[in-house]
Design an enzyme around this catalytic site. Sequence first.
Site, PDB file in Angstrom:
ATOM      1  N   LEU A 104       0.861  -1.170   0.000  1.00  9.17           N
ATOM      2  CA  LEU A 104       0.000   0.000   0.000  1.00  9.17           C
ATOM      3  C   LEU A 104       0.898   1.220   0.000  1.00  9.17           C
ATOM      4  CD1 LEU A 104      -2.780  -0.889   2.629  1.00  9.17           C
ATOM      5  CD2 LEU A 104      -2.936  -1.011   0.142  1.00  9.17           C
ATOM      6  N   ASP A 105       0.516   2.246  -0.760  1.00  8.48           N
ATOM      7  CA  ASP A 105       1.326   3.461  -0.804  1.00  8.48           C
ATOM      8  C   ASP A 105       1.444   4.081   0.584  1.00  8.48           C
ATOM      9  OD1 ASP A 105       1.412   3.075  -3.517  1.00  8.48           O
ATOM     10  OD2 ASP A 105      -0.182   4.515  -3.960  1.00  8.48           O
ATOM     11  N   LYS A 106       2.431   4.928   0.733  1.00 13.31           N
ATOM     12  CA  LYS A 106       2.686   5.575   2.022  1.00 13.31           C
ATOM     13  C   LYS A 106       1.461   6.331   2.529  1.00 13.31           C
ATOM     14  CE  LYS A 106       5.992   8.708   4.285  1.00 13.31           C
ATOM     15  NZ  LYS A 106       7.221   9.533   4.083  1.00 13.31           N
TER      16      LYS A 106
END
Length: 231
Positions: A104-106
């Site tokens: 998952l992206d930051k």
Amino acid sequence: MRLDKLLVELNIGTRSEVKALLKKGLILVDGEKINKPETKVDENSVTISYGGKDYAYAQFHYYMMNKPKGVITATEDKKEATVMDLFYRKCPDAPKGLAPVGRLDKDTTGLLLITNDGALAHELLSPKKHVDKTYFVTLDGPLTSEDINALENGVHIGEGDLTAPSTIKYEGGNTCYITIHEGKFHQVKRMFFAVGKQVLELKRTAFGPLLLDEELLPESHIIELKRESFY
């Protein structure tokens, strides 16, 4: 399995630490004190007691994290905080060797599976398995019927072929749910960008058979799962 190896896998201590604990008689094996670290035990049936707590061995472990913003999905990083840094702060007694499944992206929140079951991780991530992933999306504007049709039938995101068909659940306003089964880099954001929309917030709510536990608030982050959760 050797007793000292089992104690290490149960995260009771290092090999030298558990040997010292055994020598002092601080660890009970099925209610008895055993001093020899080389003693063979059946890890699948033995009960280990230490510090007023009982330990039972399991080969694989599964955890659901409600990932907050600001941490990257990696096992380690020299510059930034990772989901595993957060995980082991919240679950210091968890076994070593765990890792997140996928990324998952930051700035993306929501459901993240953490496990040491490599076969399951491969099954969930394999493009051939078409495992669904659902996200709750907050946009900078409402969707049109043309936007929804394009997203559901595939859009160009700069990689040649159209994205695979997706499902949009939209009830008006600036939010919707999107279900995809691919896992391209920044895919959801790029799909909405392709129809002229910017993603402001992104939260994964489902991954394969797993649904994000709505009681798993960002403050609590993590719950342990049973293997049966995946069937």
